[in-house]
Design an enzyme around this catalytic site. Structure first.
Site, PDB file in Angstrom:
ATOM      1  N   GLY A 199      -5.116 -51.343  11.928  1.00 46.25           N
ATOM      2  CA  GLY A 199      -3.665 -51.295  11.854  1.00 46.25           C
ATOM      3  C   GLY A 199      -2.908 -52.571  12.132  1.00 46.25           C
ATOM      4  O   GLY A 199      -1.696 -52.630  11.873  1.00 46.25           O
ATOM      5  N   GLU A 212     -11.422 -50.770  13.793  1.00 47.43           N
ATOM      6  CA  GLU A 212     -11.607 -50.759  12.329  1.00 47.43           C
ATOM      7  C   GLU A 212     -10.541 -51.573  11.615  1.00 47.43           C
ATOM      8  O   GLU A 212      -9.742 -51.026  10.852  1.00 47.43           O
ATOM      9  CB  GLU A 212     -11.513 -49.314  11.809  1.00 47.43           C
ATOM     10  CG  GLU A 212     -12.489 -48.348  12.397  1.00 47.43           C
ATOM     11  CD  GLU A 212     -12.165 -46.898  12.020  1.00 47.43           C
ATOM     12  OE1 GLU A 212     -11.003 -46.589  11.690  1.00 47.43           O
ATOM     13  OE2 GLU A 212     -13.071 -46.081  12.061  1.00 47.43           O
ATOM     14  N   PRO A 213     -10.493 -52.886  11.829  1.00 48.58           N
ATOM     15  CA  PRO A 213      -9.465 -53.669  11.133  1.00 48.58           C
ATOM     16  C   PRO A 213      -9.769 -53.795   9.643  1.00 48.58           C
ATOM     17  O   PRO A 213     -10.915 -53.974   9.252  1.00 48.58           O
ATOM     18  CB  PRO A 213      -9.560 -55.042  11.810  1.00 48.58           C
ATOM     19  CG  PRO A 213     -10.948 -55.107  12.346  1.00 48.58           C
ATOM     20  CD  PRO A 213     -11.360 -53.699  12.682  1.00 48.58           C
ATOM     21  N   GLY A 214      -8.735 -53.689   8.841  1.00 52.60           N
ATOM     22  CA  GLY A 214      -8.861 -53.905   7.404  1.00 52.60           C
ATOM     23  C   GLY A 214      -7.954 -55.055   6.998  1.00 52.60           C
ATOM     24  O   GLY A 214      -8.378 -56.201   6.840  1.00 52.60           O
ATOM     25  N   ARG A 215      -6.663 -54.748   6.907  1.00 51.41           N
ATOM     26  CA  ARG A 215      -5.669 -55.708   6.449  1.00 51.41           C
ATOM     27  C   ARG A 215      -5.763 -57.055   7.182  1.00 51.41           C
ATOM     28  O   ARG A 215      -5.812 -58.113   6.554  1.00 51.41           O
ATOM     29  CB  ARG A 215      -4.274 -55.107   6.669  1.00 51.41           C
ATOM     30  CG  ARG A 215      -3.136 -55.871   6.025  1.00 51.41           C
ATOM     31  CD  ARG A 215      -1.800 -55.232   6.390  1.00 51.41           C
ATOM     32  NE  ARG A 215      -1.696 -53.834   6.035  1.00 51.41           N
ATOM     33  CZ  ARG A 215      -1.353 -53.375   4.834  1.00 51.41           C
ATOM     34  NH1 ARG A 215      -1.032 -54.202   3.875  1.00 51.41           N
ATOM     35  NH2 ARG A 215      -1.308 -52.066   4.603  1.00 51.41           N
ATOM     36  N   CYS A 219       5.159 -51.697 -17.801  1.00 50.03           N
ATOM     37  CA  CYS A 219       6.317 -50.958 -18.302  1.00 50.03           C
ATOM     38  C   CYS A 219       6.915 -50.100 -17.200  1.00 50.03           C
ATOM     39  O   CYS A 219       6.868 -48.862 -17.259  1.00 50.03           O
ATOM     40  CB  CYS A 219       5.915 -50.115 -19.493  1.00 50.03           C
ATOM     41  SG  CYS A 219       5.259 -51.120 -20.820  1.00 50.03           S
ATOM     42  N   GLU A 220       7.450 -50.734 -16.200  1.00 52.36           N
ATOM     43  CA  GLU A 220       8.102 -50.030 -15.111  1.00 52.36           C
ATOM     44  C   GLU A 220       9.032 -51.019 -14.414  1.00 52.36           C
ATOM     45  O   GLU A 220       8.629 -52.139 -14.099  1.00 52.36           O
ATOM     46  CB  GLU A 220       7.034 -49.508 -14.129  1.00 52.36           C
ATOM     47  CG  GLU A 220       7.637 -48.719 -13.000  1.00 52.36           C
ATOM     48  CD  GLU A 220       6.622 -47.795 -12.311  1.00 52.36           C
ATOM     49  OE1 GLU A 220       5.795 -47.170 -13.010  1.00 52.36           O
ATOM     50  OE2 GLU A 220       6.672 -47.725 -11.091  1.00 52.36           O
TER      51      GLU A 220
HETATM   52  N1  LLP Z   1      -9.158 -46.918   9.787  1.00 50.48           N
HETATM   53  C1  LLP Z   1      -8.669 -45.907   9.064  1.00 50.48           C
HETATM   54  C2  LLP Z   1      -9.136 -44.555   9.334  1.00 50.48           C
HETATM   55  C3  LLP Z   1      -7.724 -46.151   8.053  1.00 50.48           C
HETATM   56  O1  LLP Z   1      -7.239 -45.143   7.347  1.00 50.48           O
HETATM   57  C4  LLP Z   1      -7.315 -47.481   7.796  1.00 50.48           C
HETATM   58  C5  LLP Z   1      -6.336 -47.785   6.747  1.00 50.48           C
HETATM   59  C6  LLP Z   1      -7.868 -48.509   8.584  1.00 50.48           C
HETATM   60  C7  LLP Z   1      -8.780 -48.196   9.568  1.00 50.48           C
HETATM   61  C8  LLP Z   1      -7.512 -49.943   8.382  1.00 50.48           C
HETATM   62  O2  LLP Z   1      -6.176 -50.181   8.659  1.00 50.48           O
HETATM   63  P1  LLP Z   1      -5.602 -51.672   8.522  1.00 50.48           P
HETATM   64  O3  LLP Z   1      -6.247 -52.527   9.590  1.00 50.48           O
HETATM   65  O4  LLP Z   1      -5.959 -52.162   7.175  1.00 50.48           O
HETATM   66  O5  LLP Z   1      -4.180 -51.532   8.689  1.00 50.48           O
HETATM   67  N2  LLP Z   1      -2.847 -48.192   0.728  1.00 50.48           N
HETATM   68  C9  LLP Z   1      -2.143 -48.957   1.721  1.00 50.48           C
HETATM   69  C10 LLP Z   1      -2.906 -49.153   2.965  1.00 50.48           C
HETATM   70  C11 LLP Z   1      -3.012 -47.915   3.756  1.00 50.48           C
HETATM   71  C12 LLP Z   1      -3.936 -48.063   4.929  1.00 50.48           C
HETATM   72  C13 LLP Z   1      -5.035 -47.093   4.828  1.00 50.48           C
HETATM   73  N3  LLP Z   1      -5.804 -46.908   6.003  1.00 50.48           N
HETATM   74  C14 LLP Z   1      -1.628 -50.243   1.148  1.00 50.48           C
HETATM   75  O6  LLP Z   1      -1.198 -50.231   0.033  1.00 50.48           O
HETATM   76  O7  LLP Z   1      -1.562 -51.270   1.806  1.00 50.48           O
END
Ligand code: LLP
Length: 420
Positions: A245, A283-286, A350-351
């Protein structure tokens, strides 16, 4: 918003510079060389910066909580080369569904270090997960428990976490918030208690711990740490997976917590509320990938008027973030970084919502210019689509020169390849 070239450069991967002729260089690669070698649009990833970030995440969490693990949320950038890099750096992977399990396997991930998520897991996906020997399944609902009990082979015991809604409303886009009461993800505390008791009593399942995730693009560390006390209240477990997050700096107004501050606040809450011997997973993603990539487009038209529209050869086919939630991105002409008058950069789709950046200052944009959009490393590749027959774009790792292709551009024929 106007900003100097220096401030704009600061949104690009660390070490990004301009050459004496003005051309932007990212990860050692001149963007005109990248475009010449791979065409446009192209997603250029500073893989060394991503690798360093993965190391920093693991080292800084371990320094604060030795019995811990970082799982990359593969949904943020589920390309095999990126997942392989995470695996090489010793990270586990959060996989949401069958497709990400398959990609993680291709990347050489240890199945024991995979954590399966999903609020609507199918029997097929659970079977796939069990076949590959997945370490952990995060139970989101009681149907997950039914399916696991039916599918876990006799003689095996599947490790489980229970996803808990912490009742935390984070300040982010509504679509990115997941921790509030009423969220579709996870179980409210009472329902979670019942699921925990069921798993603990099941001979096929092992109750390893609890999971929570407050949402995405959260800039304030305190909001992320606010989930710790509610999950601690559910009891003593071996594992507390505190989700991802942490937000990123997409534009000048964003001031996300630094990694060290985030981990200080999170482990501080853990010290206050969790059992001393517990393991912490995150669980970092972004925040692991977003700032370390840039999308390079070619300007196809400039339409002057009350609003000057600068159209490029990509858009919501390769970056859905703007159309989906209104995420703001900045942009630069790759050969003339900084300055200029506000224009609206739009895509080819087209949006009317297919806008990449409204009111972004660009210096006299011309047809043929290369346009660089920073902070596209997360949730762009993964939500790429074929709207208007767009071919999904290539990914190149920046290793000097013109970049090394790790995913090629989709081919026209592939748009027809599923026809029967
Ligand atoms: N863990 C779980 C269970 C999650 O659902 C997510 C992200 C993460 C970890 C990683 O979160 P982060 O560190 O990336 O914030 N579709 C969206 C993103 C939604 C996030 C989904 N879940 C977008 O367009 O950016």
């Amino acid at each position: 918003m106007t900003a100097g070239a220096g401030e704009l450069l600061g949104l690009f991967p660390p070490g990004s510079t301009t050459d004496p002729d003005g051309m932007l260089r990212v990860g050692g690669c001149r963007l005109d060389d990248v475009a010449a070698a791979h065409g446009t649009p192209v997603l250029l990833v500073d893989d060394r910066a991503v690798r360093q970030r993965a190391r920093d995440y693991a080292a800084q969490l371990a320094a604060r909580w030795p019995d811990s693990q970082v799982l990359f949320a593969s949904k943020a950038f589920p390309c095999t080369a990126v997942l392989r890099l995470m695996v090489e750096e010793g990270l586990g992977l959060d996989v949401a569904g069958g497709g990400e399990i398959v990609t993680a396997a291709a990347a050489g991930a240890d199945p024991a270090r995979l954590v399966l998520h999903g609020n609507a897991k199918t029997g097929e996906e659970i079977e796939l997960a069990l076949e590959c020997g997945i370490g952990t399944v995060v139970v989101d609902n009681t149907d997950d428990i039914d399916r696991l009990e039916a599918l876990v082979p006799r003689g095996r015991v599947q490790g489980c976490l229970v996803r808990v809604i912490p009742g935390v409303q984070a300040s982010t886009y509504a679509a990115y918030a997941t921790g509030h009461a009423g969220s579709k993800f996870g179980l409210a505390p009472d329902a979670a208690r019942a699921a925990i008791a069921r798993i603990a009593a099941s001979p096929r399942l092992r109750m390893d711990g609890v999971h929570t995730h407050v949402g995405s693009q959260i800039l304030d560390a305190a909001e992320l740490a606010a989930a710790v006390a509610p999950v601690a209240a559910l009891g003593d477990f071996g594992v507390y997976d505190l989700g991802g997050g942490l937000g990123c700096r997409y534009t000048y107004a964003d001031h996300p917590a630094a990694l060290a501050e985030y981990l200080d606040v999170l482990t501080g809450a853990a010290r206050e509320h969790l059992p001393a011997g517990a393991r912490i997973w995150i669980e970092p993603g972004r925040s692991m990938v977003a700032p370390y990539a840039v999308t390079v487009y070619r300007v196809t038209t400039v339409k002057p008027g009350e609003t000057t529209f600068v159209a490029v050869d990509g858009g919501m086919g390769d970056n859905l973030e703007v159309a989906l939630v209104g995420q703001r991105f900045e942009a630069a002409i790759a050969g003339r970084v900084g300055g200029g008058e506000p224009v609206t950069v739009v895509g080819r789709h087209c949006e009317s919502g297919d806008v990449l950046s409204a009111g972004v200052p660009l210096p006299a944009p011309r047809v043929g210019d290369l346009l660089a959009v920073p902070v596209t490393g997360a949730y762009c590749y993964t939500m790429a689509n074929n709207y208007n027959g767009a071919r999904r774009i290539p990914v190149a790792f920046a290793d000097g020169g013109s970049g090394r292709l790790v995913v090629r551009r989709e081919r026209w024929a592939e748009l027809l390849s599923r026809d029967v």
